[in-house]
Design an enzyme around this catalytic site. Sequence first.
Site, PDB file in Angstrom:
ATOM      1  N   ASP A 123      44.985  58.722  46.679  1.00 23.45           N
ATOM      2  CA  ASP A 123      44.628  59.502  45.497  1.00 23.45           C
ATOM      3  C   ASP A 123      43.510  58.783  44.760  1.00 23.45           C
ATOM      4  O   ASP A 123      43.436  57.545  44.783  1.00 23.45           O
ATOM      5  CB  ASP A 123      45.835  59.672  44.578  1.00 23.45           C
ATOM      6  CG  ASP A 123      46.866  60.655  45.121  1.00 23.45           C
ATOM      7  OD1 ASP A 123      46.481  61.569  45.873  1.00 23.45           O
ATOM      8  OD2 ASP A 123      48.047  60.516  44.778  1.00 23.45           O
ATOM      9  N   ASP A 141      45.159  67.787  47.321  1.00 24.98           N
ATOM     10  CA  ASP A 141      46.054  68.296  46.275  1.00 24.98           C
ATOM     11  C   ASP A 141      45.402  69.448  45.521  1.00 24.98           C
ATOM     12  O   ASP A 141      46.053  70.450  45.196  1.00 24.98           O
ATOM     13  CB  ASP A 141      46.407  67.185  45.284  1.00 24.98           C
ATOM     14  CG  ASP A 141      47.146  66.030  45.911  1.00 24.98           C
ATOM     15  OD1 ASP A 141      47.821  66.228  46.947  1.00 24.98           O
ATOM     16  OD2 ASP A 141      47.049  64.905  45.372  1.00 24.98           O
TER      17      ASP A 141
END
Length: 170
Positions: A123, A141
Amino acid sequence: MSKPICSTGLRWLWLVVVVLILDLGSKYLVLQHFTLYESIPLIPYFNLTYAQNLGAAFSFLADKGGWQRWFFALVAVAITVVLLVMMYRSNAKQKLSNIAYALVIGGALGNLFDRLVHGFVVDFIDFYVGEWHWPTFNIADSAICIGAALIIIESFISPDDQDKQAVSKT
C-alpha cells in the site's frame, strides 16, 4: 454452442490488464524506491507512504497469524472466477457492468499477486487531514472500490432503462 468472445462481456478484459499494469507497476516502483513506512509528501493532504497490509481492506484481520493470507487469496480467486463467468454471460454492450467487473477483477488479481509473491499487499496512497490519516491503500484497492460503486449504481438502474440505453447506442 459457445458465443464469440467479442460479443460477450469478456471483450472488456483489456481493462483488467490496464489495472494490473498500473497497480503492479506502481507497487514495483514503491518497493524499489521506498523503505517500509517511508513517506514523501506530494501535495497538502496527500503522501506516498510505503506500508504493508497483511489483512484485507483497512488491515482487517492483519494480526491473525498468517491464515488470512491464504483465505484472502482464495476469496480473490473465487471472486475472479464468478465475475469472469458473469462477464461471459453478459452482452459486450452492457458497458457499465462489464467495466465494473473488470475493475474488480483487476484489483483482486493485483492484490492476489502481492499476497502470493510477498505475503502482504503493498500500500502507498496516503490521504490525510491534520493528524487523521485514511488507511493507506493502492491502485488495486481503488479499482475494486470504483468497480463495487459502479455495481451498486447499476443496481438502481431499471432493466428497462438499461435496454433503452443499449438500443439507443446501437
